[in-house]
Design an enzyme around this catalytic site. Structure first.
Site, short mmCIF file in Angstrom:
data_model
loop_
_atom_site.label_atom_id
_atom_site.label_comp_id
_atom_site.label_asym_id
_atom_site.label_seq_id
_atom_site.Cartn_x
_atom_site.Cartn_y
_atom_site.Cartn_z
CG PHE A 156 15.17 -38.15 -4.55
CD1 PHE A 156 15.00 -38.91 -5.61
CD2 PHE A 156 16.40 -38.14 -3.81
CE1 PHE A 156 15.68 -40.08 -5.64
CE2 PHE A 156 16.88 -39.17 -3.80
CZ PHE A 156 16.69 -40.33 -4.87
CG ASP A 247 14.39 -35.02 2.51
OD1 ASP A 247 15.67 -34.99 2.73
OD2 ASP A 247 14.10 -36.09 1.64
CE LYS A 276 22.13 -36.16 -1.86
NZ LYS A 276 20.81 -36.34 -1.94
C1 LIG Z 1 19.91 -37.68 -1.84
C2 LIG Z 1 18.65 -37.41 -1.39
C3 LIG Z 1 17.89 -38.54 -0.45
C4 LIG Z 1 18.47 -39.72 -0.35
O1 LIG Z 1 19.73 -39.83 0.25
P1 LIG Z 1 20.60 -41.02 0.32
O2 LIG Z 1 21.83 -40.86 1.10
O3 LIG Z 1 21.18 -41.33 -1.28
O4 LIG Z 1 19.71 -42.47 0.77
C5 LIG Z 1 16.81 -38.28 0.22
N1 LIG Z 1 16.43 -36.75 0.20
C6 LIG Z 1 16.75 -35.94 -0.50
C7 LIG Z 1 16.26 -34.56 -0.57
C8 LIG Z 1 18.17 -36.23 -1.24
O5 LIG Z 1 18.44 -35.09 -2.14
#
Ligand SMILES: *Cc1c(COP(=O)(O)O)cnc(C)c1O
Length: 425
Positions: A156, A247, A276
């Site tokens: 994700f 990420d 986050k």
């Molecule tokens: C939540 C998340 C995103 C996206 O972040 P947003 O602030 O919602 O755009 C990207 N990568 C990972 C691993 C995430 O958990």
């Protein structure tokens, strides 16, 4: 007016938790796009690891705004940082130097394997920045005309067009084609799949510009990366001049018991994306990279809000508190306590649960594929017991409490969950 002193000392005393003028979901739904399946709760107060709804019901918050509220709710450090920064200066644009931005970038680079930072407002934007950096690097340093970025199935990376393309889950892409070209997917933690993908993509000359992976797949089911796999990924990247982008949007900032997820894997990425937990709940994202791949120049990329004094001042206070309050040690200890309790529940309900997996304070309670319940059923029952949880797909219940969570609160969550399971199994 509530004075800062009152707030900092005791946010609950300042605002209380009494029922509020009744909230009307129908009115909300007639004005707000229904892009979310929401729980029928309107949360109006928070303190520490607890939140209250408009009816004054109390909940233990093991969602933390989806792994975001690092310091929980109304933490004195955040209240003070927010109040001070808004009084001093909150936004000016990147036409000027922003001292708070520089201080946060310095903290982040001194606490990671990277040298430079670009600030934005979310995880998706951080990944967008990383994708642009990787493409420019490929064009200008490697002479690749049509660069490809390899990502993993069940990953994700966000909801913009490029990041849903990067995300290896068809459900997020459905109905939004044409997607962005230049992405290729492989099975996570499967080194042979990656080796053969690189071999075939690079068969007629180099095309692979970057490999983008989560250290632990969060949304995709709380699936930790394998150490041998990531070490081999790093070797392949070095061998083929491929950038390794990790990420860290969900697991970075101490959630796993280490500041960065990649530290569990014994590797150094070239690029890291963060969001986050970084601002503890104020919207901020960042893309960090090593000096060796910092190819962005004035005009290449920008964000009007990105790295403004407000979010950077608050995020720096959050970072310093994670360090000074030893919240990574707490994440380790509380995570271990939580996993032990969850394992007991696996024993109690062998027909429901398969395993518990995670690092520090990101943990997944994994349902058996043929279990008679789905993660949402468990979430609803837990909510009725006053415990907030978040799914990671239909078969995994995710636990991502604030990093300040106490031993007593972990026990309380386990008790509430145990009661919830008793009501539905
Ligand atoms: C939540 C998340 C995103 C996206 O972040 P947003 O602030 O919602 O755009 C990207 N990568 C990972 C691993 C995430 O958990």
């Amino acid at each position: 007016m509530v004075s800062l002193k009152q707030l900092v000392k005791n946010p609950l005393k300042a605002f209380g938790t009494k029922a509020e003028k009744s909230f009307q979901p129908e009115v909300f739904d007639s004005h707000v796009m229904t892009t979310y399946g929401r729980f029928p709760l309107a949360l109006t107060r928070g303190a520490g690891c607890r939140v209250w709804d408009d009816q004054a019901n109390e909940y233990l918050d093991f969602v933390a705004g989806i792994a975001t509220c690092t310091l929980g709710h109304a933490h004195p450090v955040m209240v003070e940082a927010v109040t001070q920064q808004i009084q001093k200066l909150h936004h000016v644009s990147n036409l000027y130097y922003i001292p708070e931005q520089g201080a946060l970038a310095q903290w982040l680079t001194e606490h990671s394997c990277t040298d430079r930072v670009f600030f934005c407002n979310s995880g998706a934007e951080a990944n967008e920045a990383a994708i642009k950096l990787a493409r420019k690097y490929a064009h200008t340093q490697l002479d690749i005309a049509e660069p490809v970025i390899i990502t993993a199935n069940a990953s994700f990376h966000g909801r913009t067009l490029a990041t849903i393309t990067a995300t290896g889950q068809p459900k997020y892409q459905k109905n939004f084609s044409p997607l962005v070209p230049g992405f290729h997917y492989v099975q996570f933690n499967d080194i042979e799949a990656l080796e053969s993908a690189i071999a075939s993509l690079n068969a007629e000359g180099p095309r692979v510009a970057a490999i983008l992976l989560e250290a632990l797949q969060g949304e995709g089911g709380v699936n930790p990366g394998n150490v041998q796999y990531f070490q081999r990924v790093r070797e392949l990247c070095d061998q083929h001049k491929i950038l390794l982008i990790i990420d860290e949007v969900q697991v970075g900032m101490g959630r796993t018991g280490k500041l960065w997820g990649y530290e569990h894997l014994g590797i150094e990425p070239d690029v890291i994306t963060v969001a986050k937990g970084l601002g503890g709940g104020v919207p901020i994202g960042a893309m960090l990279c090593k000096a060796s791949c910092d190819v962005l120049q004035p005009g290449d990329h920008a964000s009007t809000y990105g790295g403004n004094p407000f979010v950077c001042g608050v995020a720096l206070a959050v970072c310093q508190t994670v360090e000074s309050e030893q919240l990574m040690a707490n994440a380790n200890a509380r995570g271990q306590q939580l996993r032990q309790g969850l394992l007991k529940l696996v024993d109690t309900y062998p027909n429901l649960f398969e395993q518990v997996r995670g690092w520090g304070l990101i943990n997944g309670f994994v349902l058996k594929p043929d279990a008679p319940l789905k993660s949402l059923d468990i979430l609803k029952a837990a909510t009725n017991q006053g415990l907030l949880l978040v799914p990671a797909g239909p078969n995994v219940v995710r636990f991502v409490p604030p990093l300040i969570v106490s031993s007593a609160e972990v026990n309380e969550a386990l008790e509430k969950l145990s009661k919830a399971l008793a009501t539905i199994s």
